[in-house]
Scaffold this motif. Structure first.
Motif, PDB file in Angstrom:
ATOM      1  N   GLU A 118       0.827  -1.205   0.000  1.00 23.25           N
ATOM      2  CA  GLU A 118       0.000   0.000   0.000  1.00 23.25           C
ATOM      3  C   GLU A 118       0.863   1.257   0.000  1.00 23.25           C
ATOM      4  N   ALA A 119       1.936   1.251   0.784  1.00 21.12           N
ATOM      5  CA  ALA A 119       2.829   2.420   0.823  1.00 21.12           C
ATOM      6  C   ALA A 119       3.508   2.644  -0.524  1.00 21.12           C
ATOM      7  N   TYR A 120       3.827   1.573  -1.211  1.00 23.11           N
ATOM      8  CA  TYR A 120       4.447   1.653  -2.534  1.00 23.11           C
ATOM      9  C   TYR A 120       3.526   2.369  -3.516  1.00 23.11           C
ATOM     10  N   TYR A 121       2.279   1.932  -3.573  1.00 24.69           N
ATOM     11  CA  TYR A 121       1.344   2.560  -4.511  1.00 24.69           C
ATOM     12  C   TYR A 121       0.942   3.965  -4.069  1.00 24.69           C
ATOM     13  N   GLN A 122       0.901   4.178  -2.779  1.00 19.84           N
ATOM     14  CA  GLN A 122       0.615   5.524  -2.294  1.00 19.84           C
ATOM     15  C   GLN A 122       1.692   6.500  -2.764  1.00 19.84           C
ATOM     16  N   ALA A 123       2.946   6.069  -2.712  1.00 19.44           N
ATOM     17  CA  ALA A 123       4.046   6.930  -3.153  1.00 19.44           C
ATOM     18  C   ALA A 123       3.916   7.258  -4.638  1.00 19.44           C
ATOM     19  N   VAL A 151      -6.443  -3.961   0.257  1.00 21.43           N
ATOM     20  CA  VAL A 151      -5.473  -2.939  -0.143  1.00 21.43           C
ATOM     21  C   VAL A 151      -5.985  -2.176  -1.359  1.00 21.43           C
ATOM     22  N   VAL A 152      -6.535  -2.885  -2.319  1.00 20.82           N
ATOM     23  CA  VAL A 152      -7.056  -2.222  -3.519  1.00 20.82           C
ATOM     24  C   VAL A 152      -8.177  -1.258  -3.147  1.00 20.82           C
ATOM     25  N   LYS A 153      -9.062  -1.669  -2.256  1.00 27.75           N
ATOM     26  CA  LYS A 153     -10.151  -0.784  -1.839  1.00 27.75           C
ATOM     27  C   LYS A 153      -9.634   0.466  -1.157  1.00 27.75           C
ATOM     28  N   ARG A 154      -8.648   0.320  -0.288  1.00 28.69           N
ATOM     29  CA  ARG A 154      -8.105   1.505   0.400  1.00 28.69           C
ATOM     30  C   ARG A 154      -7.403   2.434  -0.583  1.00 28.69           C
ATOM     31  N   LEU A 155      -6.631   1.867  -1.498  1.00 29.20           N
ATOM     32  CA  LEU A 155      -5.937   2.691  -2.484  1.00 29.20           C
ATOM     33  C   LEU A 155      -6.935   3.441  -3.362  1.00 29.20           C
ATOM     34  N   ALA A 156      -7.976   2.761  -3.796  1.00 31.85           N
ATOM     35  CA  ALA A 156      -8.985   3.394  -4.646  1.00 31.85           C
ATOM     36  C   ALA A 156      -9.743   4.479  -3.891  1.00 31.85           C
ATOM     37  N   ALA A 157      -9.975   4.267  -2.614  1.00 31.88           N
ATOM     38  CA  ALA A 157     -10.707   5.253  -1.812  1.00 31.88           C
ATOM     39  C   ALA A 157      -9.862   6.492  -1.536  1.00 31.88           C
ATOM     40  N   ASN A 158      -8.564   6.317  -1.402  1.00 29.01           N
ATOM     41  CA  ASN A 158      -7.697   7.429  -0.996  1.00 29.01           C
ATOM     42  C   ASN A 158      -7.018   8.147  -2.150  1.00 29.01           C
ATOM     43  N   HIS A 159      -7.041   7.534  -3.341  1.00 27.18           N
ATOM     44  CA  HIS A 159      -6.320   8.126  -4.475  1.00 27.18           C
ATOM     45  C   HIS A 159      -7.178   7.999  -5.734  1.00 27.18           C
ATOM     46  N   GLN A 160      -7.790   9.085  -6.138  1.00 31.78           N
ATOM     47  CA  GLN A 160      -8.678   9.058  -7.295  1.00 31.78           C
ATOM     48  C   GLN A 160      -7.940   8.769  -8.598  1.00 31.78           C
ATOM     49  N   ASN A 161      -6.622   9.023  -8.616  1.00 35.65           N
ATOM     50  CA  ASN A 161      -5.881   8.748  -9.851  1.00 35.65           C
ATOM     51  C   ASN A 161      -5.538   7.264 -10.017  1.00 35.65           C
ATOM     52  N   ILE A 162      -5.806   6.449  -9.013  1.00 40.94           N
ATOM     53  CA  ILE A 162      -5.705   4.998  -9.178  1.00 40.94           C
ATOM     54  C   ILE A 162      -7.052   4.535  -9.709  1.00 40.94           C
ATOM     55  N   VAL A 163      -7.099   4.303 -11.038  1.00 38.83           N
ATOM     56  CA  VAL A 163      -8.382   4.114 -11.711  1.00 38.83           C
ATOM     57  C   VAL A 163      -8.743   2.657 -11.968  1.00 38.83           C
ATOM     58  N   ARG A 182     -14.878   0.597  -5.451  1.00 40.06           N
ATOM     59  CA  ARG A 182     -15.385   1.933  -5.779  1.00 40.06           C
ATOM     60  C   ARG A 182     -16.801   1.847  -6.371  1.00 40.06           C
ATOM     61  N   ASN A 183     -17.658   1.118  -5.677  1.00 41.80           N
ATOM     62  CA  ASN A 183     -19.056   0.977  -6.095  1.00 41.80           C
ATOM     63  C   ASN A 183     -19.187   0.530  -7.547  1.00 41.80           C
ATOM     64  N   ASN A 184     -18.368  -0.447  -7.905  1.00 44.82           N
ATOM     65  CA  ASN A 184     -18.409  -1.068  -9.233  1.00 44.82           C
ATOM     66  C   ASN A 184     -17.964  -0.142 -10.365  1.00 44.82           C
ATOM     67  N   SER A 185     -17.279   0.958 -10.027  1.00 41.77           N
ATOM     68  CA  SER A 185     -16.801   1.859 -11.084  1.00 41.77           C
ATOM     69  C   SER A 185     -15.296   1.746 -11.310  1.00 41.77           C
ATOM     70  N   PHE A 186     -14.660   0.794 -10.638  1.00 41.70           N
ATOM     71  CA  PHE A 186     -13.218   0.577 -10.765  1.00 41.70           C
ATOM     72  C   PHE A 186     -12.951  -0.215 -12.030  1.00 41.70           C
ATOM     73  N   SER A 187     -11.975   0.210 -12.808  1.00 38.31           N
ATOM     74  CA  SER A 187     -11.664  -0.453 -14.082  1.00 38.31           C
ATOM     75  C   SER A 187     -10.851  -1.723 -13.827  1.00 38.31           C
ATOM     76  N   VAL A 188     -11.331  -2.831 -14.350  1.00 39.01           N
ATOM     77  CA  VAL A 188     -10.666  -4.120 -14.163  1.00 39.01           C
ATOM     78  C   VAL A 188     -10.429  -4.762 -15.526  1.00 39.01           C
ATOM     79  N   LEU A 189      -9.186  -5.159 -15.783  1.00 41.86           N
ATOM     80  CA  LEU A 189      -8.841  -5.864 -17.017  1.00 41.86           C
ATOM     81  C   LEU A 189      -8.117  -7.153 -16.678  1.00 41.86           C
ATOM     82  N   THR A 190      -8.422  -8.199 -17.424  1.00 38.79           N
ATOM     83  CA  THR A 190      -7.687  -9.437 -17.258  1.00 38.79           C
ATOM     84  C   THR A 190      -6.398  -9.379 -18.068  1.00 38.79           C
ATOM     85  N   GLY A 191      -5.359  -9.998 -17.534  1.00 41.32           N
ATOM     86  CA  GLY A 191      -4.125 -10.151 -18.271  1.00 41.32           C
ATOM     87  C   GLY A 191      -3.968 -11.556 -18.812  1.00 41.32           C
TER      88      GLY A 191
END
Length: 304
Positions: A118-123, A151-163, A182-191
């Protein structure tokens, strides 16, 4: 903010036999993919041999793709590196050259717990502008670290640029969980290329596909047919895609991608050592398999 969607091609990095980047062929590859109608480009990820390139090479690859694309398609640069310093340096560089956005793999090899990840992505999120989109990238089978839903939920809640997130492990339950962020608005792609159609059906935005760097046509057709509601036809094309995914080893050996590109007129060249290029016998078998697939596929006219 801009987001990835549809067919995002994870780009090969063309190289010569010495392992030096072939920037002229990289320009040709960029044009090839744009001409074939992919929706987005994703250079310098796993398919691009990211960790084998130094920072200067990665900067020049990013510049080459962005400058060649000229905003005709979205270009998200993968910037994850072995150190946070290099990751942030590459993030700032992507902003400065006019990339659409960035993706960043989790910390790799060395174990990292949720607090560290989480700290890595926050930075990263705090380093770039608030309106510059970032994709998380989880490939636990290679990175040895995974992104938990919490972790993904916290990052999405705290940083709007994590889309959004690119998830490169064939686990539908985790994909489903990420879709709830993010209430089903988070972009998810399979690799996972072979899961493209089923991932679309469950609500994902698309695929980040290495095989589509060599043969974008079936992936483009799957997305078109799915978007038009032609599910039966889309399933049939996914079967064709699955065949070529198997032939090209699904990205487990990038020499197959590079030789496949050669058959399409792009000099993918060599892989960077310690990996080795295909043997003459392996090349022969690959060429026979690709030609056999092309004779079978109903999209033959799209492969000309």
């Amino acid at each position: 903010m801009e987001k990835l969607f549809g067919v995002t091609s994870a780009m090969v990095t063309p190289m010569n036999e010495k392992g030096e980047v072939n920037y002229k062929e990289l320009e040709r590859l960029t044009e090839f993919l744009i001409d074939k109608g992919v929706n987005c480009l994703y250079p310098l990820g796993t398919t691009g041999e990211m960790f084998k390139l130094n920072v200067d090479e990665r900067k020049k690859v990013a510049e080459t793709v962005v400058n060649t694309a000229q905003k005709r398609v979205k270009v998200f640069i993968h910037i994850g590196a072995m150190t946070l310093d290099d990751t942030l340096l590459l993030a700032n560089h992507a902003v400065s050259i006019g990339a659409t956005g960035i993706g960043a793999v989790t910390p790799v090899f060395f174990p990292a717990d949720d607090v560290e990840i989480e700290a890595y992505y926050q930075a990263i999120a705090e380093e770039v502008p608030d309106n510059f989109p970032i994709y998380l990238y989880s490939i636990p089978q290679l990175a040895s670290n995974a992104l938990s839903l919490e972790v993904v939920k916290r990052l999405a809640a705290n940083h709007q640029n994590i889309v959004g997130i690119k998830y490169s492990y064939p686990d539908f339950l985790t994909l489903k969980d990420y879709l709830s962020v993010r209430n089903n608005s988070f972009s998810v792609l399979t690799g996972s290329d072979s899961l493209f159609l089923p991932a679309l059906a469950m609500g994902c935005d698309g695929v980040v596909s290495g095989v589509s760097c060599v043969f974008p046509e079936p992936f483009k057709e799957i997305y078109k047919l799915y978007s038009e509601g032609e599910l039966t036809q889309a399933r049939n094309v996914q079967k064709h895609a699955d065949n070529i995914i198997q032939i090209l080893k699904g990205g487990s050996n990038l020499s197959y991608f590079k030789k496949g590109l050669e058959l399409r007129g792009i000099q993918g060249g060599s892989v960077k050592r310690p990996q080795l290029d295909l043997t003459i016998e392996e090349e022969k078998v690959l060429i026979e398999n690709i030609n056999s697939w092309k004779r079978r596929v109903s999209l033959m006219e799209l492969l000309e």
